[in-house]
Design a protein around this motif. Sequence first.
Motif, PDB file in Angstrom:
ATOM      1  N   GLY A 149      43.841 -21.328  98.720  1.00  0.00           N
ATOM      2  CA  GLY A 149      44.385 -21.996  97.554  1.00  0.00           C
ATOM      3  C   GLY A 149      44.653 -23.455  97.826  1.00  0.00           C
ATOM      4  O   GLY A 149      45.785 -23.835  98.150  1.00  0.00           O
ATOM      5  N   VAL A 150      43.622 -24.307  97.703  1.00  0.00           N
ATOM      6  CA  VAL A 150      43.759 -25.729  98.013  1.00  0.00           C
ATOM      7  C   VAL A 150      43.105 -26.543  96.908  1.00  0.00           C
ATOM      8  O   VAL A 150      41.950 -26.290  96.532  1.00  0.00           O
ATOM      9  CB  VAL A 150      43.098 -26.079  99.361  1.00  0.00           C
ATOM     10  CG1 VAL A 150      43.227 -27.574  99.651  1.00  0.00           C
ATOM     11  CG2 VAL A 150      43.710 -25.260 100.496  1.00  0.00           C
ATOM     12  N   ASP A 207      39.276 -20.126  98.048  1.00  0.00           N
ATOM     13  CA  ASP A 207      39.946 -20.641  96.853  1.00  0.00           C
ATOM     14  C   ASP A 207      40.248 -22.124  97.025  1.00  0.00           C
ATOM     15  O   ASP A 207      41.359 -22.582  96.809  1.00  0.00           O
ATOM     16  CB  ASP A 207      41.225 -19.835  96.583  1.00  0.00           C
ATOM     17  CG  ASP A 207      41.734 -20.005  95.153  1.00  0.00           C
ATOM     18  OD1 ASP A 207      40.965 -20.500  94.314  1.00  0.00           O
ATOM     19  OD2 ASP A 207      42.900 -19.662  94.902  1.00  0.00           O
ATOM     20  N   PHE A 208      39.209 -22.867  97.417  1.00  0.00           N
ATOM     21  CA  PHE A 208      39.324 -24.300  97.714  1.00  0.00           C
ATOM     22  C   PHE A 208      38.506 -25.075  96.693  1.00  0.00           C
ATOM     23  O   PHE A 208      37.348 -24.742  96.425  1.00  0.00           O
ATOM     24  CB  PHE A 208      38.797 -24.553  99.126  1.00  0.00           C
ATOM     25  CG  PHE A 208      38.660 -26.002  99.517  1.00  0.00           C
ATOM     26  CD1 PHE A 208      39.571 -26.583 100.374  1.00  0.00           C
ATOM     27  CD2 PHE A 208      37.594 -26.778  99.060  1.00  0.00           C
ATOM     28  CE1 PHE A 208      39.439 -27.913 100.767  1.00  0.00           C
ATOM     29  CE2 PHE A 208      37.452 -28.107  99.434  1.00  0.00           C
ATOM     30  CZ  PHE A 208      38.385 -28.674 100.290  1.00  0.00           C
ATOM     31  N   ASP A 256      34.664 -19.385 102.016  1.00  0.00           N
ATOM     32  CA  ASP A 256      34.596 -18.414 100.933  1.00  0.00           C
ATOM     33  C   ASP A 256      35.238 -19.010  99.695  1.00  0.00           C
ATOM     34  O   ASP A 256      36.358 -19.517  99.756  1.00  0.00           O
ATOM     35  CB  ASP A 256      35.334 -17.138 101.365  1.00  0.00           C
ATOM     36  CG  ASP A 256      35.268 -16.046 100.314  1.00  0.00           C
ATOM     37  OD1 ASP A 256      34.363 -16.091  99.466  1.00  0.00           O
ATOM     38  OD2 ASP A 256      36.130 -15.155 100.348  1.00  0.00           O
ATOM     39  N   THR A 257      34.572 -18.952  98.557  1.00  0.00           N
ATOM     40  CA  THR A 257      35.076 -19.557  97.310  1.00  0.00           C
ATOM     41  C   THR A 257      35.535 -20.980  97.560  1.00  0.00           C
ATOM     42  O   THR A 257      36.692 -21.348  97.373  1.00  0.00           O
ATOM     43  CB  THR A 257      36.205 -18.705  96.681  1.00  0.00           C
ATOM     44  OG1 THR A 257      37.249 -18.468  97.649  1.00  0.00           O
ATOM     45  CG2 THR A 257      35.677 -17.391  96.184  1.00  0.00           C
ATOM     46  N   VAL A 258      34.577 -21.791  97.999  1.00  0.00           N
ATOM     47  CA  VAL A 258      34.795 -23.204  98.281  1.00  0.00           C
ATOM     48  C   VAL A 258      33.844 -23.997  97.409  1.00  0.00           C
ATOM     49  O   VAL A 258      32.647 -23.711  97.377  1.00  0.00           O
ATOM     50  CB  VAL A 258      34.531 -23.508  99.771  1.00  0.00           C
ATOM     51  CG1 VAL A 258      34.596 -25.010 100.038  1.00  0.00           C
ATOM     52  CG2 VAL A 258      35.525 -22.760 100.650  1.00  0.00           C
ATOM     53  N   GLN A 259      34.372 -25.003  96.700  1.00  0.00           N
ATOM     54  CA  GLN A 259      33.495 -25.749  95.811  1.00  0.00           C
ATOM     55  C   GLN A 259      33.882 -27.217  95.728  1.00  0.00           C
ATOM     56  O   GLN A 259      35.039 -27.584  95.960  1.00  0.00           O
ATOM     57  CB  GLN A 259      33.491 -25.143  94.409  1.00  0.00           C
ATOM     58  CG  GLN A 259      34.821 -25.269  93.663  1.00  0.00           C
ATOM     59  CD  GLN A 259      34.720 -24.700  92.252  1.00  0.00           C
ATOM     60  OE1 GLN A 259      34.105 -23.656  92.036  1.00  0.00           O
ATOM     61  NE2 GLN A 259      35.316 -25.381  91.297  1.00  0.00           N
TER      62      GLN A 259
END
Length: 525
Positions: A379-380, A413-414, A446-449
């Motif tokens: 979460g970033v 979650d970044f 993972d889940t980095v965009q």
Amino acid sequence: MRHIMTPVSILALMAAFSAHAEAPVDTMWGKISEPSYPTKVCATLTGDIVTKDGSIDWYDADGKSTHPDHDRIQQAIDGCSEGAVKLTVGTKGEDGFLTGPITLKSGVTLWVDKGATLYASRDPKDYENGPGDCGIANTEGHKSCHSLIEGRALKNSGIVGEGRIDGRGGSMILTGPNAGKRSWWDVAWQSKQGLTQHVFRLLQLDGGENLTFYRITFANSPNFHLVPGSFTGITAWGIKILTPSLVYTRPGYACPEGTTPDKLTPATCFTPDTVKNTDGFDPSNSSNVLLAYSWISTGDDNVAVKAGKGLVSKNQVYAHNHFYYGHGMSIGSETNGGAEKFLITDLVLDGNDSPSGNGLRIKSDSTRGGPVANIIYDGVCMRNVHYPMVFDTHYGDKTGQLYPSFTGIVVRDFRYISGGKYGGGVLDLRGFKEDGQTLPLDLFLDTVQWDGAQPAVNGGKGKDAPFAAHISVGPAAAAWAKPLFKDSPENDVTVSFVATRSSPRLRDCSQAFVSYKSVLADSPI
């Protein structure tokens, strides 16, 4: 007429309180709730100095009274048992206390009340610990200054309150060779010329358990701000760290050309990039550490978890924090004692396009390396950061046999919002493979965009391309990662694209970024 609270008004009051209260944080060692202020106050001391335009330099300019409040504060602490010493504003608005180094003791909380400020002496003699070098820069490698607040073997101690502790790093030194010639930060800048700076830290506490920092603001330290070491149980909740504050700079850190320490001595204006080694929160060799709901902007690491020789740094949670200028959420550079089981969650990092700005960072080398394992960033929201991710086992050029190993590093979650000076920023990914040792970086993205401009890999730091890095990439990161990361047997780089167990999340950062000035009035940003 006496006002009687009705059930409705009581419920409204409770609802208002609940809306203000911050949610507890789940940690590896249990659920941690917001701390509370001490119920027992051993002594209440009122200020006797009036702050003028954010400073008390007017008060001690003649050098005749450099720490007038030291004795009464120290005596109150020494005479307290299982309670607080509270510093408050005087009846005529006297909001300032001026002290040299003070020693905290077990069971005692220093409470700096709203509106009050504990200012640090600017006389090097007040901090001198023996060699006679405090307040200068030279080629001697020893530490020559006591910290402003010190303590050893502490249990159930803390520093709380909505006031502040100010190190006055940009104020002119009063005695010694640099009297009237340099501030503490001017001395610190001499480290860029190969010298050792002899300046003081704001706080260093060594050993103990159950240490609390709550709501307090720390500002303008000449060196590191908070260094609690070898503790079991540290809770820092709702604290603010700011260096430099507005009294030593211009709004937006827009210093006129030729006024900063790299161009002028003594400097007349400072920026985060010219106040050297002013780390924010540096817990060392400690366990059960929580930093929550806090705000940090400074001239070096926002957080730097030290893990040198001694106790393992483990079980640490960094939750719901906002970072601004600084060198990031860091682990290292000392990792030879080991660091494990970290969770960094709900972090907002706005780097303000600093050329030396870092985001998520683990740093070490073979002179101080060791195992760093099971580090989760979950979460970033990030923007305007030159180096969004730095996982580097070659932080320094010297070599030794304390080999760094980074495994179980997970980023999920970044979201990076591109558009600043450095576009999508630069990723620095280097594991360790030399001297017969193969210790690759083990990283799962993972889940980095990235929104907008995509990141580059390495470059800009004079280092090689990704090296000894085993990278796994989840589906949400595949679009930008596939053209960026390539297998390289020569460099021991492997890249695998994997499915995740849960649906990829797209983190909402639309409301994440908040100006520091909105929570701290004398912030320049």
